[in-house]
Design an enzyme around this catalytic site. Sequence first.
Site, PDB file in Angstrom:
ATOM      1  N   TRP A 166       0.781  -1.688  -0.131  1.00  0.00           N
ATOM      2  CA  TRP A 166      -0.419  -0.069   0.370  1.00  0.00           C
ATOM      3  C   TRP A 166       0.625   1.176   0.389  1.00  0.00           C
ATOM      4  O   TRP A 166       1.345   1.971   1.071  1.00  0.00           O
ATOM      5  CB  TRP A 166      -1.095   0.186   1.350  1.00  0.00           C
ATOM      6  CG  TRP A 166      -1.841   0.709   1.275  1.00  0.00           C
ATOM      7  CD1 TRP A 166      -1.316   2.503   1.590  1.00  0.00           C
ATOM      8  CD2 TRP A 166      -3.220   0.757   1.490  1.00  0.00           C
ATOM      9  NE1 TRP A 166      -2.891   3.070   1.982  1.00  0.00           N
ATOM     10  CE2 TRP A 166      -4.131   1.943   1.389  1.00  0.00           C
ATOM     11  CE3 TRP A 166      -3.886  -0.128   1.157  1.00  0.00           C
ATOM     12  CZ2 TRP A 166      -5.082   2.569   1.571  1.00  0.00           C
ATOM     13  CZ3 TRP A 166      -5.482   0.121   1.304  1.00  0.00           C
ATOM     14  CH2 TRP A 166      -6.057   1.638   1.310  1.00  0.00           C
ATOM     15  N   ASP A 167       1.022   1.987  -0.929  1.00  0.00           N
ATOM     16  CA  ASP A 167       2.131   2.933  -1.607  1.00  0.00           C
ATOM     17  C   ASP A 167       1.152   4.397  -1.210  1.00  0.00           C
ATOM     18  O   ASP A 167       0.516   4.775  -1.589  1.00  0.00           O
ATOM     19  CB  ASP A 167       2.574   3.402  -2.778  1.00  0.00           C
ATOM     20  CG  ASP A 167       4.348   3.441  -2.902  1.00  0.00           C
ATOM     21  OD1 ASP A 167       4.904   4.515  -1.727  1.00  0.00           O
ATOM     22  OD2 ASP A 167       5.313   2.659  -3.957  1.00  0.00           O
ATOM     23  N   ASP A 227      13.106   3.749   0.036  1.00  0.00           N
ATOM     24  CA  ASP A 227      13.190   3.353  -1.269  1.00  0.00           C
ATOM     25  C   ASP A 227      14.559   3.370  -1.362  1.00  0.00           C
ATOM     26  O   ASP A 227      15.085   2.923  -2.276  1.00  0.00           O
ATOM     27  CB  ASP A 227      13.085   4.872  -1.607  1.00  0.00           C
ATOM     28  CG  ASP A 227      10.855   4.704  -2.585  1.00  0.00           C
ATOM     29  OD1 ASP A 227      11.123   3.701  -2.133  1.00  0.00           O
ATOM     30  OD2 ASP A 227      11.043   5.340  -3.148  1.00  0.00           O
TER      31      ASP A 227
END
Length: 730
Positions: free
Chosen positions: A479-480, A550
């Site tokens: 779920w970004d 990231d």
Amino acid sequence: MPLITFNSENKTFHLSNNSISYIMTIEEGGYLAHLYYGRKIKEYNGLSDYPRINRSFSPNLPGSTDRMYSLDTLLMEYPGFGNGDFRQPAHMIYHKNGTQVTDFKYLTHEIVKGKPKLAGLPATYTTRDDEAETLIITLIDELTQMTVDLLYTIFAAENVITRSSLFKNNGVDDVRLQKVASMSMDIASCDLDLIHFPGTWARERQLVREKISSGQKKLDSKRGSSSHQQNPVIILADPKTTEQQGEAFGFSLVYSGNHEIQIEKDPYQQTRIMLGINSFDFNWLLTPGHNFQTPEVIMSYSSRGLNDLSATNHRVINKHLIRGNYKNQERPILVNNWEATYFDFDEDKIMAIVDEAHDLGIELFVLDDGWFGKREDDNSSLGDWFENEGKLKNGLKGLSEKVHAKGMSFGLWFEPEMISEISELFKTHPEWVLKIPDRASSPSRGQLVLDFSRADVRKYIYQKMTAILDNVAIDYIKWDMNRNMSDVYSNNLTSEHQGSVSHRYMLGLYDLLEQLTTEYPEVLFESCSGGGGRFDAGMLYYMPQTWTSDNTDAIARLNIQYSTSMFYPTSTMGSHVSAIPNHQTERETSLSIRGNVAMSGVFGYELDLSLLSDEEKNQIKEQVAFYKEHRHLLQYGTFIRLLSPYESNDVAWMYVNQDQSEAIVFYFRVLSEESYPLVKLTLDGLAKDKVYDCRGQKAYGDELMYSGFYVDPQLKGDYATEMYHFKELS
Ligand code: DGJ
């Protein structure tokens, strides 16, 4: 023994388990004052009662001739403003008469077993009533009849107290809540260090330790998320506190939106500390008969250093925050195609990765961004949660079946809170976006934010997601959330409610997450916001793991994971081996160090496995096999930091299992130097009388912990690493 007592003679509340005490009193005038928080005290005998002293320019109680007592200097539990205390208030409430003075005084209290739920909000929970007790102290403002319940829960077996506040408008007039801290506490004159975790994208949670000096400091997020920029946690520590010893107080806000943490050292060296929803740009109209519940703060304590504080934080998250089928369960090893293909994939490319993954022993394949709408890059299609038919010749269902046929699980990426202007959804529902009327929106990564305060928006997203979940076998969802909130305005609310949109958004998000995670309990959810932009206890209540950053570079990850571990257990930290040169830093590191760093969290790979050499494949097979064998220890063992990347070129941490029969130590050297000093590792957390074996060498726990051992003096090269596995000899 009760965990909470009230002594009606000296009007003192004492929250206490086997190790800690938290003591408050109802002071003169009915004000709730703080007395003590720290190591357990058997019985409080009044020695910390606040001394009476005349402080010039500090107002006294209304109508009083006593100059020796002022709210301006008293150690308060939930202070207001405008009636004597000039420090930061915990609440600011605008009343009908235009003032914001609310004079909250003790009205009553109640002690209940267990821990009540917080309506609509994530919070720690108990599974049995004897695990905790809760004290609810009700304060009242006599003029307006407004009340605030201060909730304090103490856990029986953990050095943890949670706090939150519940406002009730029992009056006849509307009020506007402008500031509603979850907790506030004043600490008697002393020196303290503040440890906090600022950062940015790909450089989240960079530990900063500083002395608290006079004046105010505010750490916050106005971004609509807990943010990469300032994680919603802090530690207060004695200046002499180290990883291994000394007092430390942890504070973690269980909330994923705008937050503020205020620290204020007053002229008398007393420190006020306060956490809650950010009061900046917050305004909540509370009409008569309605309540407002603040998020919770988890307060942890240790008198034995930061490692012990972290162990408590980790246990509480694993035992009392994370829910669902994956609670305390080993997490699968995944491969994600993002850094392997970005948007450029088709079924053949994906299956080449899946085939390799299967041969290497990887358990879960995750299809990342790009499978929906007309998504070929990041400029379009968010909101269009139907398949991009050009990409996967057999569709998502076909791909999922092929992955499952290999005996692997299948995972899928979503970014449910977002919308692209180039999308079918935007054409149909431009009014579903957060946007200020007559002003142009500010895109970020080419996308806008959906108004999750709206039930119709959430319903639409729910329907689209469940249509896929019901049609395709999906075992995992990433779920970004790839931008922060700007242009905050909801088309659905009148102007008097616009100051509440950011918080309503969070309540809406939590509502949808509750629904999805309850209805699809078998799905493992991983939260992500461009990496670790929403790594907080609020999200962990719904999704048991988070993509840590990231930045997949092993060296950058040393700092990120070290700091993250202060509050969050390794079972929550997604961590992947990626290709070299690294896509974020362009650094080249060995597969060994990439493996050792990634195995320090929830392990996975994020590179094109089909491009690997045979030698690399063999090494990966070994990593995967090793992780499978030891993942319980690596995900749920006691995590102990040994050498900090913030202090030296040598970094080390370790894991010990519950019965201290096994431990794994990772050592990392960042840069190589000629004539390097010998590095000695002294371990922690072992049983001193147990004999351990490592690489054929036996040693008692005491030798390993007190005397230690040398890292291989021949270790050469930048980014070197060692892994040591200790096993008790029977
Ligand atoms: C940001 C995430 O952190 C990445 O892992 C990836 O999922 C991209 N978004 C996809 O857009």
